[in-house]
Design a protein around this motif. Structure first.
Motif, PDB file in Angstrom:
ATOM      1  N   LEU A   1       0.832  -1.212   0.000  1.00  0.00           N
ATOM      2  CA  LEU A   1       0.000   0.000   0.000  1.00  0.00           C
ATOM      3  C   LEU A   1       0.866   1.262   0.000  1.00  0.00           C
ATOM      4  O   LEU A   1       0.616   2.199  -0.765  1.00  0.00           O
ATOM      5  N   ASN A   2       1.888   1.280   0.846  1.00  0.00           N
ATOM      6  CA  ASN A   2       2.661   2.523   1.029  1.00  0.00           C
ATOM      7  C   ASN A   2       3.646   2.781  -0.108  1.00  0.00           C
ATOM      8  O   ASN A   2       4.058   3.926  -0.304  1.00  0.00           O
ATOM      9  N   MET A   3       4.033   1.741  -0.828  1.00  0.00           N
ATOM     10  CA  MET A   3       5.001   1.953  -1.918  1.00  0.00           C
ATOM     11  C   MET A   3       4.405   1.591  -3.285  1.00  0.00           C
ATOM     12  O   MET A   3       4.265   2.466  -4.137  1.00  0.00           O
ATOM     13  N   SER A  58       9.276   2.216   4.322  1.00  0.00           N
ATOM     14  CA  SER A  58       8.371   2.486   3.192  1.00  0.00           C
ATOM     15  C   SER A  58       8.205   3.994   2.986  1.00  0.00           C
ATOM     16  O   SER A  58       8.093   4.477   1.866  1.00  0.00           O
ATOM     17  N   LYS A  59       8.227   4.741   4.082  1.00  0.00           N
ATOM     18  CA  LYS A  59       8.063   6.188   3.971  1.00  0.00           C
ATOM     19  C   LYS A  59       9.361   6.854   3.493  1.00  0.00           C
ATOM     20  O   LYS A  59       9.318   7.889   2.820  1.00  0.00           O
ATOM     21  N   SER A  60      10.528   6.249   3.816  1.00  0.00           N
ATOM     22  CA  SER A  60      11.786   6.739   3.239  1.00  0.00           C
ATOM     23  C   SER A  60      11.750   6.551   1.724  1.00  0.00           C
ATOM     24  O   SER A  60      12.233   7.391   0.968  1.00  0.00           O
ATOM     25  N   THR A  63       2.091  11.374   0.445  1.00  0.00           N
ATOM     26  CA  THR A  63       2.195  11.468   1.908  1.00  0.00           C
ATOM     27  C   THR A  63       3.255  10.482   2.398  1.00  0.00           C
ATOM     28  O   THR A  63       3.085   9.263   2.287  1.00  0.00           O
ATOM     29  N   ALA A  64       4.346  11.050   2.906  1.00  0.00           N
ATOM     30  CA  ALA A  64       5.383  10.231   3.547  1.00  0.00           C
ATOM     31  C   ALA A  64       5.149  10.319   5.048  1.00  0.00           C
ATOM     32  O   ALA A  64       4.020  10.110   5.522  1.00  0.00           O
ATOM     33  N   SER A  65       6.169  10.693   5.811  1.00  0.00           N
ATOM     34  CA  SER A  65       6.058  10.759   7.273  1.00  0.00           C
ATOM     35  C   SER A  65       7.381  11.277   7.820  1.00  0.00           C
ATOM     36  O   SER A  65       8.418  11.161   7.145  1.00  0.00           O
ATOM     37  N   THR A  66       7.366  11.781   9.055  1.00  0.00           N
ATOM     38  CA  THR A  66       8.653  12.085   9.689  1.00  0.00           C
ATOM     39  C   THR A  66       9.429  10.779   9.924  1.00  0.00           C
ATOM     40  O   THR A  66      10.641  10.806  10.097  1.00  0.00           O
ATOM     41  N   GLY A  67       8.711   9.664   9.902  1.00  0.00           N
ATOM     42  CA  GLY A  67       9.368   8.352   9.997  1.00  0.00           C
ATOM     43  C   GLY A  67      10.307   8.094   8.838  1.00  0.00           C
ATOM     44  O   GLY A  67      11.145   7.186   8.899  1.00  0.00           O
ATOM     45  N   ALA A  68      10.178   8.899   7.780  1.00  0.00           N
ATOM     46  CA  ALA A  68      11.063   8.745   6.605  1.00  0.00           C
ATOM     47  C   ALA A  68      12.474   9.232   6.889  1.00  0.00           C
ATOM     48  O   ALA A  68      13.412   8.882   6.174  1.00  0.00           O
ATOM     49  N   PHE A  69      12.641  10.042   7.948  1.00  0.00           N
ATOM     50  CA  PHE A  69      13.934  10.709   8.157  1.00  0.00           C
ATOM     51  C   PHE A  69      14.956   9.829   8.873  1.00  0.00           C
ATOM     52  O   PHE A  69      16.132  10.157   8.906  1.00  0.00           O
ATOM     53  N   GLN A  70      14.476   8.764   9.525  1.00  0.00           N
ATOM     54  CA  GLN A  70      15.405   7.893  10.268  1.00  0.00           C
ATOM     55  C   GLN A  70      14.776   6.507  10.424  1.00  0.00           C
ATOM     56  O   GLN A  70      13.563   6.364  10.372  1.00  0.00           O
TER      57      GLN A  70
END
Ligand SMILES: NC(=O)c1ccc[n+]([C@@H]2O[C@H](COP(=O)([O-])OP(=O)(O)OC[C@H]3O[C@@H](n4cnc5c(N)ncnc54)[C@H](OP(=O)(O)O)[C@@H]3O)[C@@H](O)[C@H]2O)c1
Length: 256
Positions: free
Chosen positions: A108-110, A153-155, A135-142
Motif C-alpha cells: 500500500l505505502n510503496m 516504506s516512507k523513506s 504522503t510520507a512521514s517524519t518516519g522517513a527521516f530515520q
C-alpha cells in the motif's frame, strides 16, 4: 473539467485534504475502501460549489489503479492533482509480526503510490500544470525500531518523490512529499499503537492543519512539507546526528 484525486479520503488526513480542497473550489474524486464513509463525505461536501465523485477501491489490488484511471477517462474528467495519501502501518518487532502484514504495508505505502503516480502522469493533460503530493512521514527521516517496515516504506516515498520532482520539473509538474509527524487520526488503532499514542499525545497534530500545510506547500511547489515546529526540529536532528544517537532516540518514542 479538472479534478483532484485523493486516496485514503474516507478518514484522517485524506478526509481533511478533501475538505481543504473543496473549500478552495477544487472538484474531487475520492478513493478509499469504505463506500459508506465516502458517501457520507460526499454528502458533507455537497453544500460546497464543487463536483465530488467517489470510487470505492482496495488499493492493495494491483489492477485497481488502472481501472480507476480508465473510469476517469470514460467520464471525460481530467485529474490535474493527485494526493497520493492512503497508507497503513503497524507496531511491533519485525520478526515477531507475520510477514503478510509487512508485505501489506509495503504494497500500500510503496507499490500503490507508484502505480497511482504512474497512471496519473500518463493520463492527465500534459499541456497544463499538474500537481502530485505523496504522503510520507517524519518516519522517513530515520530508521525506527518497532516500525521498521513502515518507516522504510516512507523513506522510499520521500526518495521517490524527490527524484521524480527533478525529472518532472521541465514538464510543469509540481511534486511535494508531505512528512507529517504524529497526527490525530484513526491510523493508530488498527496499527496496534494505542499505547504509543497515549505516550506521545502531547505531540499530536490535527489532520486539518497537516492537510492545509500539505496543500499550501504543493501549490507553492515545495520539495517537502514537514508540518509543526517539533517535527521540523526532529527532522533537523535526524539529518545531522549519527545513527548511533538517532536510532535509540527514535526507539524511545515508540517503546511501550
Ligand atoms: N496519523 C499519523 O500520525 C501519520 C503520521 C505520518 C504519516 N501518516 C500517513 O498519512 C497517511 C494518511 O493516514 P491517516 O493518519 O489519515 O490514517 P487513517 O485515518 O487510518 O486513514 C487512512 C486512509 O487510507 C485508506 N486505506 C487504508 N487501506 C486502504 C486500502 N487497502 N485501499 C484503499 N484505501 C485504504 C483508509 O480508508 P479505508 O479504510 O476506507 O480504505 C483511510 O481513508 C498515511 O499514508 C499515513 O502513513 C500518518
Amino acid at each position: 473539467m479538472n479534478y483532484t484525486l485523493v486516496t485514503g479520503a474516507s478518514k484522517g488526513i485524506g478526509k481533511a485534504f478533501a475538505h481543504e480542497c473543496a473549500e478552495r473550489g477544487m472538484n474531487l474524486i475520492l478513493v478509499a475502501r469504505s463506500q459508506h464513509l465516502l458517501e457520507e463525505l460526499a454528502k458533507e461536501l455537497s453544500n460546497k460549489n464543487v463536483q465530488v465523485h467517489i470510487h470505492s477501491a482496495d488499493l492493495l489490488d494491483h489492477s485497481v489503479h488502472k481501472k480507476i484511471f480508465n473510469w476517469i477517462k470514460e467520464n471525460g474528467w481530467n485529474v490535474n492533482m493527485l494526493i497520493n495519501n492512503a497508507g497503513i502501518g503497524f507496531h511491533g518487532n519485525f520478526n515477531e509480526k507475520p510477514l503478510e502484514k509487512h508485505l501489506e504495508v509495503m504494497h500500500l505505502n510503496m507499490d500503490s503510490v507508484v502505480r497511482m503516480a504512474h497512471e496519473f502522469l500518463n493520463h492527465s493533460d500534459k499541456n497544463q500544470r499538474r500537481y502530485l503530493l505523496n504522503t510520507a512521514s517524519t518516519g522517513a527521516f530515520q530508521p525506527v525500531p518497532t516500525m521498521a517496515v513502515y518507516c522504510a516504506s516512507k523513506s522510499f516515498v520521500l526518495s521517490f518523490s524527490k527524484a521524480i520532482r527533478f525529472e518532472l520539473k521541465k514538464q510543469n509538474v509540481y511534486v511535494t512529499a508531505l512528512c507529517p509527524g504524529g497526527t490525530d487520526t484513526e491510523f493508530f488503532a488498527p496499527a496496534g499503537m494505542e499505547k504509543v499514542v497515549k505516550k506521545n499525545a502531547a505531540f499530536m497534530m490535527k489532520a486539518e492543519i497537516v492537510a492545509k500545510a500539505g496543500l499550501d506547500g504543493l501549490l507553492k511547489n515545495r520539495n517537502t512539507v514537514t508540518p509543526g515546529l517539533i517535527n521540523k526540529l526532529g527532522k533537523l536532528s535526524a539529518t545531522f546526528s549519527p545513527d548511533s544517537l538517532v536510532v535509540p532516540m527514535a526507539s524511545r518514542f515508540f517503546d511501550v
